[in-house]
Design an enzyme around this catalytic site. Structure first.
Site, short mmCIF file in Angstrom:
data_model
loop_
_atom_site.label_atom_id
_atom_site.label_comp_id
_atom_site.label_asym_id
_atom_site.label_seq_id
_atom_site.Cartn_x
_atom_site.Cartn_y
_atom_site.Cartn_z
CB CYS A 11 27.91 -16.71 31.61
SG CYS A 11 27.90 -18.04 30.41
CB CYS A 45 23.02 -23.56 30.00
SG CYS A 45 22.56 -22.02 30.77
#
Ligand code: PYC
Length: 338
Positions: free
Chosen positions: A260, A93
């Site tokens: 993201c 992530c």
């Protein structure tokens, strides 16, 4: 008060997307492993109720995201971290790594290094904090971290396919890209929707549908590791003259408020594959709520017939709070969604 647990977290947001970082209260020996990936798998096996407790209501919410700090297993790593969401676990992530490194440096839990090596389930990621005084970039500053640049794991275009989704008359084209997670990338024009928050619930439905349809259709094997995989994230993107935007759907139907990190890496890798982005070219990328990351590919090479990009992203995280989470043994509610 009697409590079964006492878990310390530091919460951050990166471009609006939360990361609840577990910094204390877990006994690592109860989820042991020889790598952060193995530790994550052991945690998922025996401690998944802690993920649900911290991510879901009433302590979290459907769009909560989390990271668990662990001792790295690699000698070349400074920090170990794995990631969790409303549904389960992700291998990598970007927004979470920016959050973890910013928080640890800000709180003095990590020395102000120029570069921090982070062991994640997807591999080693380099994070470079940036400091500034009065708007001028400096070496370490008491004023804290201004931004973090992440050099992600090597990324590649895996495949392309078509799938049928309920709102489109004909099958839509999907590109499958790996950038620490497998992504399904779809041009929003195919869905006839602009990437704005007015259509968030449509994107959640389409994003989950696309992910399920691709995973039904394709058996994915990571050519670098030989491990079988699956698409975990859908990214529906809009191409604009000034700045490209995307909406990213993952977990149980959560929407990334940031652009993201791994999604920006996937998009740059696809653009390079299509001849639309050069190595070194800046790639600003905007989220559905209008927050930005600055991306850049810093290298491209061929290995065993696969074109591997090395993507970087830069973003800013801020601390939003510190918590001690408890669970009263009389409390039967350990996490739910409505
Ligand atoms: O920033 O890579 C990212 C990410 C993945 C899922 C949510 N954010």
């Amino acid at each position: 008060m009697n409590s079964e647990i006492s878990i310390e977290t530091v919460d951050t947001h990166t471009g609006g997307e939360p990361t609840r970082i577990v910094v204390g209260g877990l006994d690592e020996s109860t989820f042991a492993g020889d790598s952060v990936r193995e530790q994550r798998d052991a945690f998922a096996e025996t401690h998944d109720w802690i993920r649900r407790l911290l991510m879901k209501e009433p302590r979290g919410h459907d769009n909560m995201f989390g990271a668990v700090l662990v001792e790295p297993r690699r000698d070349d790593a400074d920090v170990g971290v794995f990631f969790m969401d409303s549904e389960g676990y992700l291998d990598m992530c970007g927004h979470g790594t920016i959050g973890v490194v910013s928080a640890l440096v800000e709180l003095g839990r990590l020395p102000a290094l120029d570069s921090v090596q982070v062991e994640t389930p997807a591999g080693l990621v380099e994070a470079a904090p940036k400091y500034s005084e009065g708007g001028v970039e400096t070496a370490y500053s008491e004023g804290g971290v201004e931004g973090v640049t992440i050099q992600n794991v090597q990324s590649f275009v895996y495949d392309e396919t078509t799938v049928s989704v309920s709102a489109a008359d004909s099958p839509i084209h999907v590109d499958i890209v790996y950038s620490g997670n497998f992504f399904a990338l779809v041009d929003s024009e195919q869905l006839g929707l602009p990437v704005t928050t007015e259509y968030t619930s449509d994107f959640v439905e389409r994003g989950l549908e696309i992910r399920a349809a691709v995973n039904d259709k394709l058996d994915i094997t990571n050519p670098l590791t030989g491990e079988s995989g699956a698409v975990s994230i859908s990214e529906i993107y809009e191409t604009n003259p000034d700045v490209d935007r995307s909406v990213v759907v993952f977990g149980d139907g959560q929407v990334d408020r940031s652009p993201c990190g791994t999604g920006t890496c996937a998009k740059m890798t696809l653009l390079h594959h299509e001849g639309l982005l050069e190595v070194g070219e800046p790639y600003p990328h905007e989220s559905i709520v209008g927050t930005r990351f600055e991306g850049r590919l810093v290298d491209v090479k061929e290995r065993d017939g696969v074109t591997l990009t090395t993507p970087t992203i830069t973003g800013t995280a801020r601390i939003t709070g510190k918590h001690t989470f408890v669970k009263d043994p009389k409390d039967s509610i350990t996490g739910f969604s409505v």
